[in-house]
Design an enzyme around this catalytic site. Structure first.
Site, PDB file in Angstrom:
ATOM      1  N   PRO A   1       0.470  -1.217   0.240  1.00 29.84           N
ATOM      2  CA  PRO A   1      -0.274   0.514  -0.141  1.00 29.84           C
ATOM      3  C   PRO A   1       0.532   1.762   0.093  1.00 29.84           C
ATOM      4  O   PRO A   1       1.738   1.489   0.871  1.00 29.84           O
ATOM      5  CB  PRO A   1      -0.773  -0.113   1.521  1.00 29.84           C
ATOM      6  N   ASN A   2       0.232   1.967  -0.587  1.00 29.21           N
ATOM      7  CA  ASN A   2       0.929   3.421  -1.056  1.00 29.21           C
ATOM      8  C   ASN A   2       2.109   3.990  -1.697  1.00 29.21           C
ATOM      9  O   ASN A   2       2.631   4.760  -1.900  1.00 29.21           O
ATOM     10  CB  ASN A   2       1.438   4.077   0.450  1.00 29.21           C
TER      11      ASN A   2
ATOM     12  N   ARG B   1       4.912  11.217  -1.832  1.00 32.86           N
ATOM     13  CA  ARG B   1       5.307  10.793  -0.605  1.00 32.86           C
ATOM     14  C   ARG B   1       6.313  10.893   0.474  1.00 32.86           C
ATOM     15  O   ARG B   1       7.350  10.620  -0.422  1.00 32.86           O
ATOM     16  CB  ARG B   1       3.919   9.382  -0.013  1.00 32.86           C
TER      17      ARG B   1
ATOM     18  N   TYR C   1      11.460   8.123   1.799  1.00 34.35           N
ATOM     19  CA  TYR C   1      11.729   7.833   0.139  1.00 34.35           C
ATOM     20  C   TYR C   1      12.597   8.015  -0.926  1.00 34.35           C
ATOM     21  O   TYR C   1      12.267   7.080  -2.652  1.00 34.35           O
ATOM     22  CB  TYR C   1      10.030   7.052   0.078  1.00 34.35           C
TER      23      TYR C   1
ATOM     24  N   ALA D   1       3.050  -0.453   4.950  1.00 33.69           N
ATOM     25  CA  ALA D   1       2.502  -1.270   5.828  1.00 33.69           C
ATOM     26  C   ALA D   1       2.695  -2.226   6.533  1.00 33.69           C
ATOM     27  O   ALA D   1       2.241  -2.328   6.982  1.00 33.69           O
ATOM     28  CB  ALA D   1       0.849   0.034   6.183  1.00 33.69           C
TER      29      ALA D   1
ATOM     30  N   GLU E   1      12.001  -9.566   1.290  1.00 37.09           N
ATOM     31  CA  GLU E   1      11.920  -8.706   2.233  1.00 37.09           C
ATOM     32  C   GLU E   1      12.569  -7.428   1.895  1.00 37.09           C
ATOM     33  O   GLU E   1      13.646  -7.228   2.026  1.00 37.09           O
ATOM     34  CB  GLU E   1      11.726  -8.610   3.356  1.00 37.09           C
TER      35      GLU E   1
ATOM     36  N   ARG F   1      13.184   4.138  12.845  1.00 30.12           N
ATOM     37  CA  ARG F   1      11.915   5.321  12.761  1.00 30.12           C
ATOM     38  C   ARG F   1      11.100   5.206  13.708  1.00 30.12           C
ATOM     39  O   ARG F   1      11.443   4.664  14.568  1.00 30.12           O
ATOM     40  CB  ARG F   1      11.062   4.940  11.218  1.00 30.12           C
TER      41      ARG F   1
HETATM   42  C1  DQA Z   1       8.081   0.982   3.987  1.00 29.98           C
HETATM   43  C2  DQA Z   1       8.166   1.441   5.146  1.00 29.98           C
HETATM   44  C3  DQA Z   1       6.957   0.793   5.776  1.00 29.98           C
HETATM   45  O1  DQA Z   1       7.533   0.455   7.629  1.00 29.98           O
HETATM   46  C4  DQA Z   1       5.925   1.280   5.274  1.00 29.98           C
HETATM   47  O2  DQA Z   1       4.811   1.711   5.427  1.00 29.98           O
HETATM   48  C5  DQA Z   1       6.017   1.871   3.668  1.00 29.98           C
HETATM   49  C6  DQA Z   1       7.113   1.270   3.478  1.00 29.98           C
HETATM   50  C7  DQA Z   1       9.698   0.674   3.529  1.00 29.98           C
HETATM   51  O3  DQA Z   1       9.709   0.900   1.897  1.00 29.98           O
HETATM   52  O4  DQA Z   1      10.723   1.634   3.939  1.00 29.98           O
HETATM   53  O5  DQA Z   1       4.719   2.409   3.262  1.00 29.98           O
HETATM   54  O6  DQA Z   1       7.965  -0.347   3.255  1.00 29.98           O
END
Ligand code: DQA
Length: 146
Positions: A11-12, A19, A24, A78, A99, A108
């Site tokens: 997501p996102n 964002r 990022y 997330a 991962e 963080r």
């Molecule tokens: C993320 C880290 C996660 O905590 C976050 O919710 C994301 C991006 C990253 O790529 O750093 O959406 O996976």
């Protein structure tokens, strides 16, 4: 034989580039996709690069990949911190799996320090920005060519 890798984005991540650039970077999702496909082509890998905001859809993709793909790279975003369902699906997928996180989830907020998937994947990359995407593809290529 051409290797097939499934690259899942949670997501996102479709909003990369707009964002939280401090976490990022400024590379957009489409740019990351293009860079990833280009690197895969160089390595003779067939890459399927997908993104979803829906947990169940990601679970289904992982289940289906058992029959169709040689490895999975996943930035579960997330869902990394919340999804037992994605964890269980990854545990069942018994081929190489990486991962990936763009940011360093360990420096963080507290809630990001817990990944529900780290102990069911082969290995992980975090905190290396968008370079992590290319590194993950190279690492997967090495693992599958052993
Ligand atoms: C993320 C880290 C996660 O905590 C976050 O919710 C994301 C991006 C990253 O790529 O750093 O959406 O996976």
């Amino acid at each position: 034989m051409t290797l097939k890798i499934l690259f899942i984005n949670g997501p996102n991540l479709n909003l990369l580039g707009e964002r939280e650039q401090s976490q990022y970077g400024s590379t957009t999702f489409n740019e990351l996709k293009e860079l990833s496909v280009k690197k895969s082509e160089e390595l003779n890998i067939k890459l399927e690069f997908v993104q979803s905001n829906i947990e169940g859809e990601i679970v289904t993709w992982i289940q289906e990949a058992k029959k169709t793909h040689d490895g999975i790279i996943i930035n579960a975003a997330a869902f990394t911190h919340t999804s037992v369902a994605i964890r269980d699906a990854l545990q069942i997928f018994n081929k190489p799996k990486i991962e990936l996180h763009i940011s360093n989830i360990y420096n963080r907020e507290e809630f990001r320090k817990k990944s529900l998937i780290s102990d069911v994947v082969t290995g992980g990359i975090f905190g290396l920005g968008s370079n992590g995407y290319i590194l993950a593809i190279m690492a997967m290529h090495k693992m599958l060519n052993k």
